[in-house]
Scaffold this active site. Structure first.
Site, PDB file in Angstrom:
ATOM      1  N   VAL A   1      12.743  -0.745 -20.489  1.00 34.65           N
ATOM      2  CA  VAL A   1      12.180  -0.075 -19.310  1.00 34.65           C
ATOM      3  C   VAL A   1      10.702  -0.430 -19.134  1.00 34.65           C
ATOM      4  CG1 VAL A   1      13.832   1.850 -19.450  1.00 34.65           C
ATOM      5  CG2 VAL A   1      11.654   2.029 -20.677  1.00 34.65           C
ATOM      6  N   ASP A   2      10.200  -1.362 -19.968  1.00 34.25           N
ATOM      7  CA  ASP A   2       8.742  -1.590 -20.053  1.00 34.25           C
ATOM      8  C   ASP A   2       8.195  -2.621 -19.078  1.00 34.25           C
ATOM      9  OD1 ASP A   2       9.436  -4.119 -21.228  1.00 34.25           O
ATOM     10  OD2 ASP A   2       9.509  -3.179 -23.206  1.00 34.25           O
TER      11      ASP A   2
ATOM     12  N   HIS B   1      18.642   0.029 -17.456  1.00 31.81           N
ATOM     13  CA  HIS B   1      18.238   1.422 -17.688  1.00 31.81           C
ATOM     14  C   HIS B   1      16.987   1.807 -16.893  1.00 31.81           C
ATOM     15  CE1 HIS B   1      20.615   1.131 -21.722  1.00 31.81           C
ATOM     16  NE2 HIS B   1      21.405   1.280 -20.682  1.00 31.81           N
TER      17      HIS B   1
HETATM   18  C1  BJW Z   1      14.223  -6.456 -33.602  1.00 32.17           C
HETATM   19  C2  BJW Z   1      12.849  -6.536 -33.780  1.00 32.17           C
HETATM   20  C3  BJW Z   1      12.273  -7.786 -33.585  1.00 32.17           C
HETATM   21  C4  BJW Z   1      13.403  -4.480 -34.091  1.00 32.17           C
HETATM   22  N1  BJW Z   1      13.040  -8.823 -33.236  1.00 32.17           N
HETATM   23  N2  BJW Z   1      14.966  -7.502 -33.286  1.00 32.17           N
HETATM   24  C5  BJW Z   1      31.435   4.641 -24.576  1.00 32.17           C
HETATM   25  C6  BJW Z   1      31.538   4.982 -25.906  1.00 32.17           C
HETATM   26  C7  BJW Z   1      30.702   5.947 -26.451  1.00 32.17           C
HETATM   27  C8  BJW Z   1      29.723   6.575 -25.684  1.00 32.17           C
HETATM   28  C9  BJW Z   1      29.619   6.226 -24.372  1.00 32.17           C
HETATM   29  C10 BJW Z   1      30.465   5.275 -23.835  1.00 32.17           C
HETATM   30  N3  BJW Z   1      30.118   5.122 -22.539  1.00 32.17           N
HETATM   31  C11 BJW Z   1      29.072   5.931 -22.257  1.00 32.17           C
HETATM   32  C12 BJW Z   1      28.766   6.631 -23.352  1.00 32.17           C
HETATM   33  C13 BJW Z   1      27.658   7.628 -23.468  1.00 32.17           C
HETATM   34  C14 BJW Z   1      26.291   6.983 -23.644  1.00 32.17           C
HETATM   35  C15 BJW Z   1      26.259   6.159 -24.925  1.00 32.17           C
HETATM   36  O1  BJW Z   1      26.390   4.954 -24.926  1.00 32.17           O
HETATM   37  N4  BJW Z   1      26.036   6.815 -26.049  1.00 32.17           N
HETATM   38  C16 BJW Z   1      25.938   6.103 -27.322  1.00 32.17           C
HETATM   39  C17 BJW Z   1      24.663   6.540 -28.057  1.00 32.17           C
HETATM   40  C18 BJW Z   1      27.178   6.334 -28.118  1.00 32.17           C
HETATM   41  N5  BJW Z   1      25.939   6.174 -22.492  1.00 32.17           N
HETATM   42  C19 BJW Z   1      25.434   6.709 -21.390  1.00 32.17           C
HETATM   43  O2  BJW Z   1      25.276   7.927 -21.287  1.00 32.17           O
HETATM   44  C20 BJW Z   1      25.086   5.782 -20.262  1.00 32.17           C
HETATM   45  N6  BJW Z   1      25.665   6.280 -19.064  1.00 32.17           N
HETATM   46  C21 BJW Z   1      26.939   6.081 -18.736  1.00 32.17           C
HETATM   47  O3  BJW Z   1      27.659   5.355 -19.388  1.00 32.17           O
HETATM   48  O4  BJW Z   1      27.338   6.778 -17.622  1.00 32.17           O
HETATM   49  C22 BJW Z   1      28.745   6.998 -17.444  1.00 32.17           C
HETATM   50  C23 BJW Z   1      29.188   7.975 -18.523  1.00 32.17           C
HETATM   51  C24 BJW Z   1      28.435   9.094 -18.794  1.00 32.17           C
HETATM   52  C25 BJW Z   1      28.843   9.981 -19.805  1.00 32.17           C
HETATM   53  C26 BJW Z   1      29.990   9.713 -20.551  1.00 32.17           C
HETATM   54  C27 BJW Z   1      30.721   8.561 -20.268  1.00 32.17           C
HETATM   55  C28 BJW Z   1      30.333   7.681 -19.241  1.00 32.17           C
HETATM   56  C29 BJW Z   1      23.585   5.775 -20.013  1.00 32.17           C
HETATM   57  C30 BJW Z   1      22.846   5.154 -21.143  1.00 32.17           C
HETATM   58  C31 BJW Z   1      21.330   5.265 -20.864  1.00 32.17           C
HETATM   59  C32 BJW Z   1      20.523   4.824 -22.059  1.00 32.17           C
HETATM   60  N7  BJW Z   1      19.176   5.249 -21.859  1.00 32.17           N
HETATM   61  C33 BJW Z   1      18.194   4.934 -22.884  1.00 32.17           C
HETATM   62  C34 BJW Z   1      16.871   5.664 -22.551  1.00 32.17           C
HETATM   63  C35 BJW Z   1      16.155   5.016 -21.379  1.00 32.17           C
HETATM   64  C36 BJW Z   1      14.951   5.816 -20.983  1.00 32.17           C
HETATM   65  C37 BJW Z   1      13.872   5.811 -22.032  1.00 32.17           C
HETATM   66  O5  BJW Z   1      13.276   4.749 -22.310  1.00 32.17           O
HETATM   67  O6  BJW Z   1      13.587   6.870 -22.609  1.00 32.17           O
HETATM   68  O7  BJW Z   1      18.003   3.523 -22.946  1.00 32.17           O
HETATM   69  S1  BJW Z   1      18.719   5.348 -24.544  1.00 32.17           S
HETATM   70  C38 BJW Z   1      17.934   3.992 -25.318  1.00 32.17           C
HETATM   71  O8  BJW Z   1      18.935   3.170 -25.968  1.00 32.17           O
HETATM   72  C39 BJW Z   1      17.332   3.144 -24.179  1.00 32.17           C
HETATM   73  C40 BJW Z   1      17.703   1.746 -24.602  1.00 32.17           C
HETATM   74  O9  BJW Z   1      17.699   0.887 -23.491  1.00 32.17           O
HETATM   75  C41 BJW Z   1      19.058   1.942 -25.246  1.00 32.17           C
HETATM   76  C42 BJW Z   1      19.444   0.831 -26.197  1.00 32.17           C
HETATM   77  O10 BJW Z   1      18.565   0.778 -27.283  1.00 32.17           O
HETATM   78  P1  BJW Z   1      18.121  -0.638 -27.861  1.00 32.17           P
HETATM   79  O11 BJW Z   1      17.370  -1.374 -26.842  1.00 32.17           O
HETATM   80  O12 BJW Z   1      19.291  -1.312 -28.446  1.00 32.17           O
HETATM   81  O13 BJW Z   1      17.046  -0.199 -28.973  1.00 32.17           O
HETATM   82  P2  BJW Z   1      17.278   0.270 -30.482  1.00 32.17           P
HETATM   83  O14 BJW Z   1      16.049   0.945 -30.915  1.00 32.17           O
HETATM   84  O15 BJW Z   1      18.549   1.011 -30.640  1.00 32.17           O
HETATM   85  O16 BJW Z   1      17.482  -1.094 -31.281  1.00 32.17           O
HETATM   86  C43 BJW Z   1      16.448  -2.036 -31.449  1.00 32.17           C
HETATM   87  C44 BJW Z   1      17.000  -3.196 -32.245  1.00 32.17           C
HETATM   88  O17 BJW Z   1      16.005  -4.184 -32.345  1.00 32.17           O
HETATM   89  C45 BJW Z   1      17.417  -2.822 -33.678  1.00 32.17           C
HETATM   90  O18 BJW Z   1      18.682  -3.406 -33.945  1.00 32.17           O
HETATM   91  C46 BJW Z   1      16.335  -3.470 -34.537  1.00 32.17           C
HETATM   92  O19 BJW Z   1      16.833  -3.931 -35.778  1.00 32.17           O
HETATM   93  C47 BJW Z   1      15.932  -4.649 -33.680  1.00 32.17           C
HETATM   94  N8  BJW Z   1      14.559  -5.147 -33.857  1.00 32.17           N
HETATM   95  N9  BJW Z   1      12.366  -5.296 -34.143  1.00 32.17           N
HETATM   96  C48 BJW Z   1      14.372  -8.651 -33.117  1.00 32.17           C
HETATM   97  N10 BJW Z   1      10.917  -7.968 -33.746  1.00 32.17           N
END
Ligand code: BJW
Length: 254
Positions: free
Chosen positions: A108-109, A124
């Site tokens: 989101v940055d 997102h």
């Molecule tokens: C490095 C490094 C370096 C570090 N080099 N690597 C199906 C199954 C189960 C659950 C669901 C499903 N479908 C939907 C859901 C519910 C939910 C969900 O997925 N929950 C899970 C937690 C299980 N999804 C939703 O609610 C989504 N909506 C949706 O699907 O609507 C329909 C629906 C609703 C309800 C039920 C069913 C369907 C919406 C998701 C919105 C996510 N929003 C966020 C916050 C954004 C706002 C904010 O910034 O505050 O988005 S959550 C957060 O996680 C953010 C990120 O974009 C997202 C992903 O995280 P990301 O980018 O992967 O970061 P990290 O920290 O997890 O990982 C970083 C990685 O980098 C690590 O692996 C490190 O090792 C690595 N790393 N340094 C390379 N230098």
């Protein structure tokens, strides 16, 4: 025996449509904390999975608004790192050869924009622009920091960040564009994401079903590490510039 980076570079050099999906790890080297690392300072006792919800904003708009404004300021102060810059170069190299490149980002940055990527699909949303809870009117030029928490909107609602919280739906246009790209790509790169948040975590399956080569670049192992064709472990800011350089050295030799 060629190393995995060289072999992946060879695939990249001959790909016709590359999809890259990025996560918070790509911005870690720009000093923006990832989601699943512990929060810092004042915010260390808060759980982001609880703050990043519409329920949290409804219950305590002041705290949620302050947290997002703190992070917004951090994003605006940050600079793109060599990983962002390499992805912008990858786009230029491919599109200048009339090949396709689609950048899907969960971040989101806005650092991909600032590095020169022309059309990142922001799955997102983004934290820089805020919008009215009543009318959805977007406010792209709010002061830094935002002067009140919560900030009232002219329509009588509140301003909230233009991000997608847990339980909210992603933009339909973004999801459709992501599906279309994944269905037609021949190389899929998953970079700096823990690959646990849906629907983004499912896009790799669509690419695999379409016959694409799959690769992951991550500092740590993730749930997809054993399933991808290439898993490169390390910092994206180190690996991506080497990968793109090696691919286009190779392409130029042809
Ligand atoms: C490095 C490094 C370096 C570090 N080099 N690597 C199906 C199954 C189960 C659950 C669901 C499903 N479908 C939907 C859901 C519910 C939910 C969900 O997925 N929950 C899970 C937690 C299980 N999804 C939703 O609610 C989504 N909506 C949706 O699907 O609507 C329909 C629906 C609703 C309800 C039920 C069913 C369907 C919406 C998701 C919105 C996510 N929003 C966020 C916050 C954004 C706002 C904010 O910034 O505050 O988005 S959550 C957060 O996680 C953010 C990120 O974009 C997202 C992903 O995280 P990301 O980018 O992967 O970061 P990290 O920290 O997890 O990982 C970083 C990685 O980098 C690590 O692996 C490190 O090792 C690595 N790393 N340094 C390379 N230098």
């Amino acid at each position: 025996m060629p190393d995995p980076l060289s072999t992946l570079a060879t695939r990249l050099a001959s790909a016709r449509h590359v999809v890259a999906i990025t996560g918070a790890g790509v911005s870690a080297e720009s000093n923006i904390p990832t989601y699943r690392d512990k929060m810092e300072g004042l915010w260390a006792s808060f759980d982001f999975q609880k703050l990043a919800t519409p329920e949290a904003f409804a219950a305590d708009p002041e705290t949620v608004s302050r947290w997002y404004d703190f992070r917004r300021t951090k994003c605006l102060d940050a600079q793109p790192n060599p990983g962002h810059i390499a992805l912008a170069r990858l786009e230029r190299e491919l599109t200048s050869r009339s090949l396709r490149f689609t950048l899907l980002t969960q971040n989101v940055d806005r650092l991909h924009h600032r590095a020169g990527s022309t059309n990142p699909i922001e799955l997102h949303g983004n934290i820089i622009h805020w919008r009215c809870t009543k009318t959805n009117t977007r406010y792209p030029d709010l002061p830094v920091p935002i002067p009140r928490h919560p900030m009232p909107s002219p329509a009588g609602g509140l301003l909230r960040p233009d991000v997608v919280w847990f339980g909210e739906t992603l933009s339909e246009a973004a999801v459709l564009a992501a599906y279309e790209a994944c269905e037609h790509c021949d190389l899929f790169l998953s970079i700096g994401t823990s690959a646990v948040v849906y629907p983004a975590a499912g896009f790799i399956q669509i690419a695999r079903k379409a016959g694409a080569t799959t690769a992951e670049i991550n500092r740590d192992p993730t749930p997809i590490s054993d399933a991808v064709d290439f898993s490169l472990q390390g910092n994206s800011g180190d690996i991506l510039p080497k990968l793109v350089e090696a691919a286009f050295d190779e392409a130029l030799r042809r």
